[in-house]
Write a protein that holds these residues in place. Sequence first.
Motif, PDB file in Angstrom:
ATOM      1  N   ALA A   1      -7.723  10.343   5.578  1.00  0.00           N
ATOM      2  CA  ALA A   1      -6.622  10.057   6.491  1.00  0.00           C
ATOM      3  C   ALA A   1      -5.333   9.893   5.688  1.00  0.00           C
ATOM      4  CB  ALA A   1      -6.900   8.789   7.298  1.00  0.00           C
ATOM      5  N   THR A   2      -4.215  10.364   6.244  1.00  0.00           N
ATOM      6  CA  THR A   2      -2.946  10.311   5.527  1.00  0.00           C
ATOM      7  C   THR A   2      -1.834   9.765   6.406  1.00  0.00           C
ATOM      8  OG1 THR A   2      -2.281  12.558   6.158  1.00  0.00           O
ATOM      9  CG2 THR A   2      -3.582  12.314   4.134  1.00  0.00           C
ATOM     10  N   ALA A   3      -0.815   9.224   5.750  1.00  0.00           N
ATOM     11  CA  ALA A   3       0.403   8.798   6.439  1.00  0.00           C
ATOM     12  C   ALA A   3       1.593   9.119   5.551  1.00  0.00           C
ATOM     13  CB  ALA A   3       0.370   7.305   6.753  1.00  0.00           C
ATOM     14  N   GLU A   4       2.709   9.479   6.189  1.00  0.00           N
ATOM     15  CA  GLU A   4       3.955   9.714   5.470  1.00  0.00           C
ATOM     16  C   GLU A   4       4.971   8.682   5.944  1.00  0.00           C
ATOM     17  OE1 GLU A   4       5.124  13.765   6.051  1.00  0.00           O
ATOM     18  OE2 GLU A   4       3.438  14.559   4.885  1.00  0.00           O
ATOM     19  N   VAL A   5       5.598   7.991   4.976  1.00  0.00           N
ATOM     20  CA  VAL A   5       6.513   6.903   5.272  1.00  0.00           C
ATOM     21  C   VAL A   5       7.836   7.167   4.548  1.00  0.00           C
ATOM     22  CG1 VAL A   5       6.844   4.407   5.280  1.00  0.00           C
ATOM     23  CG2 VAL A   5       4.521   5.346   5.325  1.00  0.00           C
ATOM     24  N   TYR A   6       8.929   7.132   5.292  1.00  0.00           N
ATOM     25  CA  TYR A   6      10.254   7.296   4.705  1.00  0.00           C
ATOM     26  C   TYR A   6      10.921   5.932   4.557  1.00  0.00           C
ATOM     27  CZ  TYR A   6      10.145  12.365   5.287  1.00  0.00           C
ATOM     28  OH  TYR A   6       9.817  13.697   5.182  1.00  0.00           O
ATOM     29  N   PRO A   7      11.362   5.556   3.347  1.00  0.00           N
ATOM     30  CA  PRO A   7      12.115   4.313   3.198  1.00  0.00           C
ATOM     31  C   PRO A   7      13.384   4.293   4.049  1.00  0.00           C
ATOM     32  CG  PRO A   7      11.297   5.040   1.074  1.00  0.00           C
ATOM     33  CD  PRO A   7      11.014   6.152   2.038  1.00  0.00           C
ATOM     34  N   PHE A   8      13.957   5.468   4.346  1.00  0.00           N
ATOM     35  CA  PHE A   8      15.099   5.503   5.255  1.00  0.00           C
ATOM     36  C   PHE A   8      14.612   5.108   6.648  1.00  0.00           C
ATOM     37  CE2 PHE A   8      17.796   7.817   8.351  1.00  0.00           C
ATOM     38  CZ  PHE A   8      18.997   7.197   8.066  1.00  0.00           C
ATOM     39  N   GLY A   9      15.017   3.923   7.073  1.00  0.00           N
ATOM     40  CA  GLY A   9      14.570   3.404   8.362  1.00  0.00           C
ATOM     41  C   GLY A   9      13.168   2.840   8.350  1.00  0.00           C
ATOM     42  N   ALA A  10      12.497   2.835   7.177  1.00  0.00           N
ATOM     43  CA  ALA A  10      11.092   2.405   7.082  1.00  0.00           C
ATOM     44  C   ALA A  10      10.271   3.083   8.172  1.00  0.00           C
ATOM     45  CB  ALA A  10      10.977   0.883   7.175  1.00  0.00           C
TER      46      ALA A  10
ATOM     47  N   PHE B   1       0.791  10.470  10.816  1.00  0.00           N
ATOM     48  CA  PHE B   1      -0.505   9.823  10.602  1.00  0.00           C
ATOM     49  C   PHE B   1      -1.568  10.809  11.065  1.00  0.00           C
ATOM     50  CE2 PHE B   1      -3.827   6.906  12.615  1.00  0.00           C
ATOM     51  CZ  PHE B   1      -4.583   6.841  11.452  1.00  0.00           C
ATOM     52  N   LYS B   2      -2.339  11.318  10.121  1.00  0.00           N
ATOM     53  CA  LYS B   2      -3.380  12.292  10.426  1.00  0.00           C
ATOM     54  C   LYS B   2      -4.745  11.673  10.179  1.00  0.00           C
ATOM     55  CE  LYS B   2      -0.519  16.284   9.233  1.00  0.00           C
ATOM     56  NZ  LYS B   2      -0.348  17.442   8.311  1.00  0.00           N
ATOM     57  N   ALA B   3      -5.613  11.731  11.220  1.00  0.00           N
ATOM     58  CA  ALA B   3      -6.928  11.090  11.108  1.00  0.00           C
ATOM     59  C   ALA B   3      -8.008  11.813  11.927  1.00  0.00           C
ATOM     60  CB  ALA B   3      -6.813   9.633  11.533  1.00  0.00           C
ATOM     61  N   PRO B   4      -8.334  13.089  11.682  1.00  0.00           N
ATOM     62  CA  PRO B   4      -7.614  14.019  10.806  1.00  0.00           C
ATOM     63  C   PRO B   4      -6.476  14.744  11.515  1.00  0.00           C
ATOM     64  CG  PRO B   4      -9.607  15.058  11.580  1.00  0.00           C
ATOM     65  CD  PRO B   4      -9.601  13.663  12.173  1.00  0.00           C
TER      66      PRO B   4
END
Length: 330
Positions: free
Chosen positions: A77-86, A91-94
């Motif tokens: 499972a993956t997630a992508e997080v941008y510090p801009f705006g947190a 979110f892929k699961a899958p």
Amino acid sequence: GIATASNDPVAAAAEPEPQPQAIAAMFRFACMAALAASASGFRAAAPRRAASPLRMGVEESTEGPLKKVTLTSASGATAEVYPFGACVTSFKAPSEVLFVRPDAKMDGSKPISGGLPHCFPQFGPGEIQQHGFARNVEWNVLSTEDGPSPSVTLELVESDYTMEMWPHKFRNLFTVTVGEDNTLSTKLEVENRDDAPFSFTGALHSYFNVADIDKTAVSGDFEGAYVLDRMQDPPSREASKEATLTIDAETDCLVEGVAGTVKIADEAADRTIVIDNQEGWADTVLWNPYGSDAMGYKNFVCVESAKVNEPVEVAPGDNWCATMKLSVTA
């Protein structure tokens, strides 16, 4: 009699020795013939390639002008997080659970329209800018943690920019964890670092990916709860007669005092997205710009974990915490 290569020593002596290249060619021909002859009954197995190792943990990178943190759990499972705006944008699961609008700006020029944007310290319109400032400022990557369930914690504190709009000293921590059980967990902590109390409203303006909004239903403890319909002028407020809500027109409503477990039945994708509001969040907001192709209305629904109906009050030195977990079931 007639001389042959086998009984004429002169002829035998005159024959050249086979060259190594010719021997190799004959061997290849023989092998190919043997394989062709037995192809109907036997096929040689292709050599197996070793599987690529899973890149589990935390990876920091840049996407255009923006920084990005990618979390990968032991389950993949993956997630992508941008510090801009947190902002958690994926979110892929899958399969993908979150949605980023086709009209979203990913260059920092405006808040990211999609994923899990923050509304803080104000939800909606009011004394300061729409939905506050937390979604359009850079948060600091405070820490990361590798392992089977990796996480990142981001930090936002007051600045000259925020003090001009909202004159309070604060510290927000937002932790995102991707579990090896294919879940995504978020924890928002708001600390009052001022010498006077302050109050705020807020939400995760969550965008969820659905295959077809016309075949999507949102269910929770809605029956009997008051629903503020902001599409009416003036907004109407009445008790819901149903525990399940569907969307067939432009929608912007607040379900007061209902959070807990909320489910999105994504019928066209044969799955259910489960939102588990475990602490802090007390209201649910539903939003969809039905009919707006530019926003991609057909493929998302916003089901927002919110604290809107009654503002949060935080005393000096105290903090407030809200947690939410996402999962997917068949």
